[in-house]
Write a protein that holds these residues in place. Structure first.
Motif, PDB file in Angstrom:
ATOM      1  N   ARG A 135       0.829  -1.214   0.000  1.00 53.76           N
ATOM      2  CA  ARG A 135       0.000   0.000   0.000  1.00 53.76           C
ATOM      3  C   ARG A 135       0.864   1.265   0.000  1.00 53.76           C
ATOM      4  O   ARG A 135       0.516   2.268  -0.630  1.00 53.76           O
ATOM      5  CB  ARG A 135      -0.939   0.002   1.199  1.00 53.76           C
ATOM      6  N   GLN A 142       1.089   9.541  -5.227  1.00 54.24           N
ATOM      7  CA  GLN A 142       0.024  10.482  -4.870  1.00 54.24           C
ATOM      8  C   GLN A 142       0.538  11.627  -4.006  1.00 54.24           C
ATOM      9  O   GLN A 142      -0.037  12.721  -4.022  1.00 54.24           O
ATOM     10  CB  GLN A 142      -1.097   9.740  -4.124  1.00 54.24           C
ATOM     11  N   GLY A 205      -4.647   2.564   3.029  1.00 57.40           N
ATOM     12  CA  GLY A 205      -5.492   2.402   1.857  1.00 57.40           C
ATOM     13  C   GLY A 205      -6.477   3.545   1.696  1.00 57.40           C
ATOM     14  O   GLY A 205      -6.706   4.045   0.583  1.00 57.40           O
ATOM     15  N   ARG A 206      -7.090   3.980   2.802  1.00 58.53           N
ATOM     16  CA  ARG A 206      -8.039   5.088   2.739  1.00 58.53           C
ATOM     17  C   ARG A 206      -7.348   6.373   2.325  1.00 58.53           C
ATOM     18  O   ARG A 206      -7.858   7.139   1.495  1.00 58.53           O
ATOM     19  CB  ARG A 206      -8.697   5.278   4.109  1.00 58.53           C
ATOM     20  N   THR A 208      -4.622   6.685   0.545  1.00 58.27           N
ATOM     21  CA  THR A 208      -4.260   6.593  -0.873  1.00 58.27           C
ATOM     22  C   THR A 208      -5.456   6.903  -1.757  1.00 58.27           C
ATOM     23  O   THR A 208      -5.339   7.622  -2.759  1.00 58.27           O
ATOM     24  CB  THR A 208      -3.711   5.191  -1.187  1.00 58.27           C
ATOM     25  N   GLU A 209      -6.614   6.373  -1.371  1.00 59.29           N
ATOM     26  CA  GLU A 209      -7.821   6.636  -2.150  1.00 59.29           C
ATOM     27  C   GLU A 209      -8.183   8.124  -2.112  1.00 59.29           C
ATOM     28  O   GLU A 209      -8.541   8.721  -3.139  1.00 59.29           O
ATOM     29  CB  GLU A 209      -8.983   5.808  -1.597  1.00 59.29           C
ATOM     30  N   GLN A 210      -8.089   8.736  -0.943  1.00 57.68           N
ATOM     31  CA  GLN A 210      -8.427  10.157  -0.839  1.00 57.68           C
ATOM     32  C   GLN A 210      -7.430  11.025  -1.596  1.00 57.68           C
ATOM     33  O   GLN A 210      -7.803  12.025  -2.213  1.00 57.68           O
ATOM     34  CB  GLN A 210      -8.485  10.564   0.632  1.00 57.68           C
ATOM     35  N   ARG A 213      -8.272  10.981  -5.333  1.00 54.39           N
ATOM     36  CA  ARG A 213      -9.405  11.789  -5.781  1.00 54.39           C
ATOM     37  C   ARG A 213      -9.340  13.233  -5.277  1.00 54.39           C
ATOM     38  O   ARG A 213     -10.309  13.972  -5.390  1.00 54.39           O
ATOM     39  CB  ARG A 213     -10.722  11.141  -5.377  1.00 54.39           C
TER      40      ARG A 213
END
Length: 237
Positions: A135, A142, A205-206, A208-210, A213
């Motif tokens: 991860r 990012q 993981g959260r 990375t997702e934020q 986006r």
């Protein structure tokens, strides 16, 4: 002579090597080492070119260098390569280096530090560390979009350079004979460690997702790290 690893430890090491996370980590490490070797060779080649040009300039514009000049050039080349190798030598990752790392270097440094902690971890925790490492690799690109001194960057730093090291440090402080013994809440320190690593895995993981986006404000205002702090306290208790 050091005793060989017990059979279960050898089997577990083999399972880590053949697991998807272990294979990805091993491939990434191999690629990183190859890149480091390539950089070292390139620097030595450039040093050799510079010395050769200097030797040619002296021979053409000042005085013939002769055999003594060639020997001096060879010695200078060897010394330059040794110096390049010494300065390029990797230093072990520590908690201090995590805190001082540039934001874009933090995931890689954290992954290297986690790898150094592996011998002190139980087998299930080592598997979780593999997943966190994967991860972290996904997070690295990012971070280039973040303001290094902004609140979102602070949230990433707090998780990777403060909360994660504190969790593992709390576990290491407990004597090995007591790590699997239930404490006052009925959970063992090992169970708390596994839960904390699972929370961190989810947090990375959260994040990375934020980051992907562009939800930087949402990332900055999350307070899930308090749960990690609680788990760290439970380990010490």
């Amino acid at each position: 002579m050091t005793d060989p690893l017990p059979i279960p430890s050898q089997a577990e090491a083999m399972m880590r090597r053949v697991s998807p996370e272990g294979r990805a980590r091993a491939m990434k490490e191999q690629q990183r080492r190859q890149k480091a070797r390539n950089r070292l060779v390139l620097r030595c080649v450039l040093a050799g070119i510079a010395i050769a040009l200097a030797l040619w300039a002296v021979n053409a514009l000042v005085t013939p260098v002769g055999s003594a000049g060639l020997i001096a050039a060879i010695i200078a080349f060897v010394a330059a390569c040794v110096a390049i190798g010494m300065t390029a030598r990797e230093r072990p990752a520590t908690i201090a280096t995590l805190g001082a790392a540039a934001l874009h270097q933090l995931p890689e440094r954290t992954g290297a530090w986690l790898e150094s902690q592996r011998p002190a971890l139980p087998a299930p925790a080592a598997r979780l560390v593999d997943g966190i490492g994967v991860r972290l690799e996904a997070m690295t690109p990012q971070l280039a979009r973040l303001e290094p001194n902004g609140p979102a960057a602070d949230a990433v730093r707090k998780l990777l350079s403060t909360e994660l090291p504190a969790l593992l440090a709390g576990y290491r402080e407990i004597p090995p004979t007591l790590r699997d013994q239930p404490r006052g809440d009925g959970q063992s320190p090992t169970a708390h460690l596994l839960h904390g690593l699972g929370v961190i895995d989810g947090e990375v993981g959260r994040m990375t997702e934020q980051l992907a986006r562009g939800a930087f404000d949402e990332l900055a205002t999350q307070n899930r790290y308090l749960e990690l702090k609680y788990d760290g306290g439970a380990l010490e208790g």
